[in-house]
Design a protein around this motif. Structure first.
Motif, PDB file in Angstrom:
ATOM      1  N   GLU A 136      26.097  43.310  11.325  1.00 25.41           N
ATOM      2  CA  GLU A 136      26.468  43.601  12.711  1.00 25.41           C
ATOM      3  C   GLU A 136      27.512  44.701  12.768  1.00 25.41           C
ATOM      4  O   GLU A 136      27.417  45.639  13.570  1.00 25.41           O
ATOM      5  CB  GLU A 136      26.992  42.341  13.392  1.00 25.41           C
ATOM      6  N   ARG A 137      28.529  44.609  11.894  1.00 30.45           N
ATOM      7  CA  ARG A 137      29.568  45.641  11.870  1.00 30.45           C
ATOM      8  C   ARG A 137      28.984  47.002  11.474  1.00 30.45           C
ATOM      9  O   ARG A 137      29.318  48.037  12.051  1.00 30.45           O
ATOM     10  CB  ARG A 137      30.676  45.242  10.905  1.00 30.45           C
ATOM     11  N   LEU A 138      28.117  46.984  10.467  1.00 30.07           N
ATOM     12  CA  LEU A 138      27.502  48.236  10.010  1.00 30.07           C
ATOM     13  C   LEU A 138      26.603  48.842  11.081  1.00 30.07           C
ATOM     14  O   LEU A 138      26.594  50.067  11.277  1.00 30.07           O
ATOM     15  CB  LEU A 138      26.688  47.989   8.734  1.00 30.07           C
ATOM     16  N   ILE A 139      25.840  48.007  11.775  1.00 28.21           N
ATOM     17  CA  ILE A 139      24.922  48.493  12.813  1.00 28.21           C
ATOM     18  C   ILE A 139      25.701  49.122  13.966  1.00 28.21           C
ATOM     19  O   ILE A 139      25.364  50.214  14.441  1.00 28.21           O
ATOM     20  CB  ILE A 139      24.020  47.343  13.323  1.00 28.21           C
ATOM     21  N   ILE A 140      26.767  48.450  14.411  1.00 27.52           N
ATOM     22  CA  ILE A 140      27.582  48.988  15.510  1.00 27.52           C
ATOM     23  C   ILE A 140      28.211  50.315  15.098  1.00 27.52           C
ATOM     24  O   ILE A 140      28.233  51.284  15.872  1.00 27.52           O
ATOM     25  CB  ILE A 140      28.665  47.974  15.938  1.00 27.52           C
ATOM     26  N   ALA A 141      28.733  50.378  13.875  1.00 32.97           N
ATOM     27  CA  ALA A 141      29.332  51.625  13.382  1.00 32.97           C
ATOM     28  C   ALA A 141      28.288  52.739  13.311  1.00 32.97           C
ATOM     29  O   ALA A 141      28.547  53.888  13.684  1.00 32.97           O
ATOM     30  CB  ALA A 141      29.956  51.393  12.005  1.00 32.97           C
ATOM     31  N   SER A 142      27.088  52.399  12.824  1.00 32.78           N
ATOM     32  CA  SER A 142      26.015  53.383  12.709  1.00 32.78           C
ATOM     33  C   SER A 142      25.594  53.905  14.071  1.00 32.78           C
ATOM     34  O   SER A 142      25.381  55.112  14.250  1.00 32.78           O
ATOM     35  CB  SER A 142      24.806  52.752  11.996  1.00 32.78           C
ATOM     36  N   ILE A 148      26.809  48.743  24.498  1.00 31.92           N
ATOM     37  CA  ILE A 148      27.000  47.958  25.719  1.00 31.92           C
ATOM     38  C   ILE A 148      26.605  46.496  25.477  1.00 31.92           C
ATOM     39  O   ILE A 148      27.287  45.564  25.925  1.00 31.92           O
ATOM     40  CB  ILE A 148      26.180  48.563  26.883  1.00 31.92           C
ATOM     41  N   ILE A 149      25.500  46.306  24.751  1.00 31.89           N
ATOM     42  CA  ILE A 149      25.070  44.943  24.411  1.00 31.89           C
ATOM     43  C   ILE A 149      26.165  44.220  23.642  1.00 31.89           C
ATOM     44  O   ILE A 149      26.510  43.069  23.940  1.00 31.89           O
ATOM     45  CB  ILE A 149      23.781  44.985  23.569  1.00 31.89           C
ATOM     46  N   TRP A 150      26.723  44.891  22.644  1.00 30.86           N
ATOM     47  CA  TRP A 150      27.775  44.293  21.807  1.00 30.86           C
ATOM     48  C   TRP A 150      29.006  43.949  22.652  1.00 30.86           C
ATOM     49  O   TRP A 150      29.588  42.868  22.526  1.00 30.86           O
ATOM     50  CB  TRP A 150      28.139  45.258  20.690  1.00 30.86           C
ATOM     51  N   LEU A 151      29.393  44.881  23.542  1.00 31.95           N
ATOM     52  CA  LEU A 151      30.570  44.671  24.380  1.00 31.95           C
ATOM     53  C   LEU A 151      30.358  43.505  25.351  1.00 31.95           C
ATOM     54  O   LEU A 151      31.219  42.613  25.473  1.00 31.95           O
ATOM     55  CB  LEU A 151      30.873  45.951  25.155  1.00 31.95           C
ATOM     56  N   MET A 152      29.211  43.491  26.027  1.00 29.61           N
ATOM     57  CA  MET A 152      28.927  42.427  26.991  1.00 29.61           C
ATOM     58  C   MET A 152      28.812  41.061  26.310  1.00 29.61           C
ATOM     59  O   MET A 152      29.244  40.050  26.861  1.00 29.61           O
ATOM     60  CB  MET A 152      27.628  42.745  27.750  1.00 29.61           C
ATOM     61  N   ASN A 153      28.251  41.049  25.111  1.00 29.03           N
ATOM     62  CA  ASN A 153      28.136  39.784  24.371  1.00 29.03           C
ATOM     63  C   ASN A 153      29.514  39.230  24.019  1.00 29.03           C
ATOM     64  O   ASN A 153      29.757  38.019  24.115  1.00 29.03           O
ATOM     65  CB  ASN A 153      27.306  40.003  23.104  1.00 29.03           C
ATOM     66  N   ASN A 154      30.436  40.112  23.602  1.00 25.66           N
ATOM     67  CA  ASN A 154      31.798  39.667  23.273  1.00 25.66           C
ATOM     68  C   ASN A 154      32.527  39.142  24.511  1.00 25.66           C
ATOM     69  O   ASN A 154      33.263  38.144  24.443  1.00 25.66           O
ATOM     70  CB  ASN A 154      32.586  40.819  22.650  1.00 25.66           C
ATOM     71  N   ILE A 155      32.316  39.828  25.640  1.00 26.77           N
ATOM     72  CA  ILE A 155      32.957  39.377  26.886  1.00 26.77           C
ATOM     73  C   ILE A 155      32.423  38.000  27.285  1.00 26.77           C
ATOM     74  O   ILE A 155      33.184  37.087  27.629  1.00 26.77           O
ATOM     75  CB  ILE A 155      32.711  40.406  28.015  1.00 26.77           C
ATOM     76  N   ALA A 156      31.076  37.859  27.219  1.00 30.77           N
ATOM     77  CA  ALA A 156      30.461  36.573  27.575  1.00 30.77           C
ATOM     78  C   ALA A 156      30.895  35.471  26.626  1.00 30.77           C
ATOM     79  O   ALA A 156      31.116  34.314  27.039  1.00 30.77           O
ATOM     80  CB  ALA A 156      28.939  36.715  27.559  1.00 30.77           C
ATOM     81  N   ASP A 157      31.076  35.803  25.350  1.00 30.00           N
ATOM     82  CA  ASP A 157      31.486  34.815  24.353  1.00 30.00           C
ATOM     83  C   ASP A 157      32.920  34.344  24.618  1.00 30.00           C
ATOM     84  O   ASP A 157      33.224  33.145  24.560  1.00 30.00           O
ATOM     85  CB  ASP A 157      31.357  35.430  22.961  1.00 30.00           C
ATOM     86  N   ASN A 158      33.804  35.303  24.912  1.00 25.99           N
ATOM     87  CA  ASN A 158      35.210  34.962  25.170  1.00 25.99           C
ATOM     88  C   ASN A 158      35.384  34.163  26.463  1.00 25.99           C
ATOM     89  O   ASN A 158      36.283  33.322  26.582  1.00 25.99           O
ATOM     90  CB  ASN A 158      36.058  36.230  25.240  1.00 25.99           C
ATOM     91  N   MET A 159      34.513  34.424  27.440  1.00 26.53           N
ATOM     92  CA  MET A 159      34.620  33.740  28.729  1.00 26.53           C
ATOM     93  C   MET A 159      33.755  32.479  28.779  1.00 26.53           C
ATOM     94  O   MET A 159      33.765  31.749  29.784  1.00 26.53           O
ATOM     95  CB  MET A 159      34.203  34.680  29.869  1.00 26.53           C
ATOM     96  N   GLY A 160      33.006  32.228  27.718  1.00 27.34           N
ATOM     97  CA  GLY A 160      32.171  31.036  27.659  1.00 27.34           C
ATOM     98  C   GLY A 160      30.987  31.068  28.598  1.00 27.34           C
ATOM     99  O   GLY A 160      30.528  30.019  29.075  1.00 27.34           O
TER     100      GLY A 160
END
Length: 393
Positions: free
Chosen positions: A132-138, A177-189
């Motif tokens: 996941e980290r490598l894909i986002i960086a790429s 955007i997918i990665w960012l929205m997923n992190n926001i949704a995860d943090n907010m439950g």
């Protein structure tokens, strides 16, 4: 989900087939082919997982290593369009993360087949977090590099530049955007993990399908443009509509066909004139790395149209055409040395004229003059000496 995946894989396969079967391929197109092959394999693998695996962990949470290949392939394609001398194989190391992730993916898959999903859960989680980290960086680094490179492409490559920029933006914007929205949704439950991952997969696979369609549209447009059809159609518009409406259908078709043929012939004459001017005035032949692609770019004429004009209108191959001018340039330099009373260095003059090897210079010089360079100079000296003796006598 299965329908989306099979449609996407089929779409990539069609685009790949059209790219391979086309008669107007360019050197950089092979990299588009590799990208389409990766997309087809990516979606096919996911189709197999969703169609035949009963594990939600595998369906929703097992990253595919192929994501890591898109960025490097797009960068290589942009490089190849920019410079046809670029050799992608020399930057094979850019695909090293993809190869390592592929090895891990296959090892985990082998473990799942033999031991089951639960026993490999820890390894799947480690693999997912790392990739996941490598894909986002790429998807952040390569698209930005490609967008910057696209600004240096000449206007001749307008369709390629448009495709490159579109793919770069899609790879840059959608995954991040997918990665960012997923992190926001995860943090907010918000929503369950499974729901979020399914939505992410649908958007990601849809993005791949959009890119496949973009490549397919580009290929169709490329086939039309390089064959000269667009230019011919613009020049074939009827200038005497009243006269043509009076013609019977058969005569009208014949009239339009004649005008199309005339326009096509005139177009080729114009390209032939451009070629001759590029050689005689600009001395493009003195560039030892001159290629058909490079010359077409300088003239802002489609590569295949230049090739057709050389072969059919001038009845010469590209290298025959260029090397004849180089031989003439060498002879001109010989004459200048003779006027200055200087003994010429044959090989230095050959390189100055644009030849990049002694063997090709000797071959084309003898083919053009019927003599080797040394024989030509000896005859010139003998003729000069006889002229001097006759003048003295």
């Amino acid at each position: 989900m299965q329908y989306l995946l099979i449609i996407g894989a089929f779409q990539a396969l069609i685009a790949l087939g059209m790219l391979a079967a086309g008669h107007k391929r360019r050197p950089a197109d092979s990299l588009l082919g590799w990208m389409l092959a990766c997309m087809c394999a990516h979606l096919s693998i996911k189709f197999v997982i969703y169609g035949f695996s009963g594990s939600m962990e595998l369906k929703a949470g097992f990253n595919t290593f192929i994501d890591l290949a898109y960025g490097p392939l797009l960068w290589m394609y942009a490089q190849k369009v920019h410079n046809d001398k670029y050799v992608p194989a020399k930057q094979w190391f850019l695909l090293l993360p993809t190869l390592l992730a592929a090895g891990a993916y296959l090892a985990i898959t082998y473990g799942i087949v033999n031991e089951g999903v639960k026993s490999m859960s820890r390894y799947i989680d480690m693999y997912n977090r790392s990739t996941e980290r490598l894909i986002i960086a790429s998807f952040l680094i390569y698209p930005l590099l490609v967008l910057n490179k696209s600004n240096t492409l000449p206007s001749f490559w307008a369709s390629e530049r448009k495709l490159i920029r579109r793919m770069a933006k899609l790879f840059l914007v959608v995954p991040n955007i997918i990665w960012l929205m997923n992190n926001i949704a995860d943090n907010m439950g918000l929503f369950s993990v499974e729901t979020r991952i399914i939505v992410i997969r649908v958007v990601a696979y849809s993005n791949i399908i959009v890119i496949c369609i973009s490549i397919l549209k580009f290929r169709l447009f490329q086939e039309q443009v390089v064959s000269g059809e667009c230019m011919a159609e613009e020049q074939v518009q009827p200038t005497e509509p009243i006269t043509e409406t009076l013609l019977v259908p058969e005569e009208k078709e014949l009239h339009i066909a004649r005008k199309a043929a005339q326009a096509d012939l005139e177009l080729r004459r114009q390209v032939a004139d451009k070629l001759l001017l590029a050689m005689e005035r600009s001395k493009r032949y003195t560039d030892p790395d001159l290629t058909l692609e490079k010359l077409a770019t300088a003239l802002q004429v489609p590569r295949n149209l230049v090739s057709e004009v050389l072969n059919q209108h001038l009845e010469k191959t590209f290298y025959q055409f260029v090397n004849e001018f180089r031989v003439k340039e060498v002879i001109r330099l010989f004459n200048r040395c003779k006027q200055q009373g200087v003994s010429p260095n044959i090989l230095s003059l050959a390189f100055e004229a644009g030849f990049n090897s002694k063997s090709s210079f000797n071959q084309y010089f003898k083919k053009h003059t019927g003599q080797t360079p040394s024989e030509y100079l000896k005859l010139e000296r003998r003729a000069t000496a006889e002229t001097g003796i006759a003048a003295y006598g």
